[in-house]
Design a protein around this motif. Structure first.
Motif, PDB file in Angstrom:
ATOM      1  N   LYS A 110       0.844  -1.209   0.000  1.00  0.00           N
ATOM      2  CA  LYS A 110       0.000   0.000   0.000  1.00  0.00           C
ATOM      3  C   LYS A 110       0.883   1.266   0.000  1.00  0.00           C
ATOM      4  O   LYS A 110       0.560   2.257  -0.641  1.00  0.00           O
ATOM      5  N   ALA A 111       1.998   1.181   0.738  1.00  0.00           N
ATOM      6  CA  ALA A 111       2.924   2.332   0.782  1.00  0.00           C
ATOM      7  C   ALA A 111       3.530   2.563  -0.604  1.00  0.00           C
ATOM      8  O   ALA A 111       3.653   3.700  -1.064  1.00  0.00           O
ATOM      9  N   VAL A 112       3.875   1.470  -1.296  1.00  0.00           N
ATOM     10  CA  VAL A 112       4.437   1.576  -2.649  1.00  0.00           C
ATOM     11  C   VAL A 112       3.383   2.165  -3.600  1.00  0.00           C
ATOM     12  O   VAL A 112       3.665   3.099  -4.365  1.00  0.00           O
ATOM     13  N   ASP A 113       2.153   1.647  -3.505  1.00  0.00           N
ATOM     14  CA  ASP A 113       1.085   2.105  -4.408  1.00  0.00           C
ATOM     15  C   ASP A 113       0.820   3.599  -4.240  1.00  0.00           C
ATOM     16  O   ASP A 113       0.576   4.310  -5.210  1.00  0.00           O
ATOM     17  N   ARG A 114       0.876   4.058  -2.980  1.00  0.00           N
ATOM     18  CA  ARG A 114       0.607   5.475  -2.711  1.00  0.00           C
ATOM     19  C   ARG A 114       1.644   6.365  -3.416  1.00  0.00           C
ATOM     20  O   ARG A 114       1.312   7.369  -4.028  1.00  0.00           O
ATOM     21  N   VAL A 115       2.895   5.938  -3.376  1.00  0.00           N
ATOM     22  CA  VAL A 115       3.950   6.720  -4.047  1.00  0.00           C
ATOM     23  C   VAL A 115       3.786   6.644  -5.566  1.00  0.00           C
ATOM     24  O   VAL A 115       3.924   7.650  -6.276  1.00  0.00           O
ATOM     25  N   ARG A 116       3.414   5.461  -6.057  1.00  0.00           N
ATOM     26  CA  ARG A 116       3.255   5.296  -7.516  1.00  0.00           C
ATOM     27  C   ARG A 116       2.092   6.103  -8.065  1.00  0.00           C
ATOM     28  O   ARG A 116       2.057   6.430  -9.253  1.00  0.00           O
ATOM     29  N   THR A 117       1.114   6.424  -7.199  1.00  0.00           N
ATOM     30  CA  THR A 117      -0.013   7.258  -7.641  1.00  0.00           C
ATOM     31  C   THR A 117       0.505   8.632  -8.059  1.00  0.00           C
ATOM     32  O   THR A 117       0.075   9.200  -9.056  1.00  0.00           O
ATOM     33  N   LEU A 161       5.958   6.509 -12.905  1.00  0.00           N
ATOM     34  CA  LEU A 161       7.069   5.909 -13.655  1.00  0.00           C
ATOM     35  C   LEU A 161       8.234   5.452 -12.773  1.00  0.00           C
ATOM     36  O   LEU A 161       9.234   4.949 -13.264  1.00  0.00           O
ATOM     37  N   LEU A 162       8.048   5.606 -11.476  1.00  0.00           N
ATOM     38  CA  LEU A 162       9.127   5.264 -10.539  1.00  0.00           C
ATOM     39  C   LEU A 162       9.440   3.758 -10.557  1.00  0.00           C
ATOM     40  O   LEU A 162       8.535   2.934 -10.630  1.00  0.00           O
ATOM     41  N   ASP A 163      10.723   3.417 -10.482  1.00  0.00           N
ATOM     42  CA  ASP A 163      11.100   1.996 -10.408  1.00  0.00           C
ATOM     43  C   ASP A 163      10.847   1.463  -9.002  1.00  0.00           C
ATOM     44  O   ASP A 163      11.040   2.185  -8.015  1.00  0.00           O
ATOM     45  N   VAL A 164      10.456   0.191  -8.940  1.00  0.00           N
ATOM     46  CA  VAL A 164      10.207  -0.436  -7.635  1.00  0.00           C
ATOM     47  C   VAL A 164      11.031  -1.719  -7.555  1.00  0.00           C
ATOM     48  O   VAL A 164      10.994  -2.549  -8.471  1.00  0.00           O
TER      49      VAL A 164
END
Ligand SMILES: NC(=O)c1ccc[n+]([C@@H]2O[C@H](COP(=O)([O-])OP(=O)(O)OC[C@H]3O[C@@H](n4cnc5c(N)ncnc54)[C@H](O)[C@@H]3O)[C@@H](O)[C@H]2O)c1
Length: 360
Positions: A209-216, A220-223
């Motif tokens: 969920k923390a990753v998804d929030r940043v990707r919103t 285009l950020l790499d994960v």
């Protein structure tokens, strides 16, 4: 508590350690005051299920000392303290317990000012504030400054820019590859700052969920799937923004980054890691230097100053970081040793002024 735990109190160079118990609410807490040389001891309350009293005491002593150094380096008129509440916050946290704890904080008459830490939040400080005036980090609705993640991230960003200036002769992060491990309250704001400055960023977090929030915000950020994979990438800067102990021997051995600068507290797994990083030519911006934005916000709240003042003080972390890195170079010591020296110097020189007696 056994004899060695008691020995620890007297050998750890602290001023005062207070044990607080309230059986009906289940409160078991320790408030440790390391130093009041520069002012009242400010530091957060950690609510954590410690396995035993000795480990809770150990944590309170270690963390309160670190707060003295952090507050001194940030230029605050504050000493260092920290409190721990022993228990599982998800199960044991009640209004009754928090208010009982607040009464113990009040009983210290302002020698200790509390704030949030692992397991406590602004809403908890609102409850504690019903029993004591010596509390910061309350919610905006209750007249506080609210969550400090944003300001902490701003300080880390300034520390990163200063580190880049020292290492590469430019404070711009444009074209630099940064790996951020942990994109919670601090990490996600840090990503905003470094992306805006032109860096290419790769993130990782245990919590999808923390990753998804940043990707919103940054699609285009790499994960990376985990921190090990993140570290395997070719990074210029590594920003640990999750839990403590991020820099251990195996991590230092594989680190490609030239700079380590992140928001997490207590990043060095053991004291020799500072030297190990320096030996590998990795520039480490000490965590307690660059992540002081949160404590600056608390001090600002307690003093009733406008938010702009805290922002200005946090931006000056750039200058302090440069000063620490230059001092480290001049003295031939790792930056963490140089930062300790600066903090100790201010505690001794400014703290001494209380010897000039004032009229009562
Ligand atoms: N919030 C502040 O103002 C502040 C101030 C100073 C220092 N700090 C320190 O900064 C760090 C982060 O604080 P925060 O407020 O952002 O906490 P947080 O709980 O909001 O965020 C931490 C994030 O790290 C993730 N995480 C945990 N273990 C991980 C792992 N092994 N790998 C990858 N991700 C992992 C969590 O899922 C979470 O999203 C902590 O060490 C904290 O003590 C915070």
């Amino acid at each position: 508590m056994n004899e060695s735990s008691i020995d620890l109190i007297f050998s750890a160079d602290h001023q005062q350690v207070v044990f607080c118990a309230d059986e009906p609410s289940g409160l078991k807490a320790i408030i440790a005051i390391h130093s009041t040389a520069l002012g009242p001891a400010l530091g957060g309350t950690r609510f954590y299920p410690y396995p035993d009293l000795s480990s809770a005491l150990d944590d309170a002593l270690r963390l309160s000392k670190a707060m003295s150094y952090k507050n001194s380096l940030a230029g605050l008129d504050l000493g260092g303290g920290k409190a721990v509440i022993i228990g599982d916050p998800a199960r044991d946290k009640t209004e009754q317990l928090l208010r009982a704890y607040g009464r113990f904080v009040q009983s210290l008459g302002g020698r200790y000012i509390t704030a949030c830490d692992v397991g406590t939040y602004t809403t908890d400080m609102d409850v504690i504030a019903r029993e004591t005036s010596h509390v910061s980090a309350r919610s905006v609705e209750h007249g506080g400054a609210g969550d400090s993640g944003g300001l902490t991230a701003l300080g880390v960003f300034q520390g990163m820019r200063a580190s880049a200036q020292h290492a590469w002769g430019t404070s711009s992060l444009s074209g630099v590859r940064v790996g951020v491990s942990g994109v919670g309250k601090v990490g996600r704001h840090l990503v905003d700052y470094i992306v805006a400055d032109g860096a290419s960023v790769v993130i990782t977090d245990l919590d999808q969920k923390a990753v998804d929030r940043v990707r919103t915000t940054h699609p285009l950020l790499d994960v990376a799937p985990d921190t090990v994979s993140l570290l395997a990438q070719d990074l210029d800067i590594y920003a640990p923004c999750a839990l403590g102990g991020a820099l251990d021997d195996p991590t230092v051995a594989i680190l490609s980054a030239r700079i380590v600068c992140g928001g997490a507290n207590n990043q060095l797994a053991h004291p020799d890691i500072g030297k190990a990083l320096a030996d590998r030519g990795i520039l480490y911006a000490p965590d307690y230097l660059v992540n002081a934005g949160g404590v600056i916000q608390c001090e600002n709240e307690v003093g009733g100053f406008p938010a702009q003042r805290a922002r200005g003080m946090t931006e000056r972390i750039f200058d302090t970081t440069l000063r620490v890195l230059e001092l480290a170079g001049a003295d031939g010591v790792p930056p963490v040793v140089a930062a300790d020296r600066l903090a100790e110097r201010r505690m001794a020189s400014v703290g001494r002024l209380t010897a000039i007696r004032l009229p009562t």
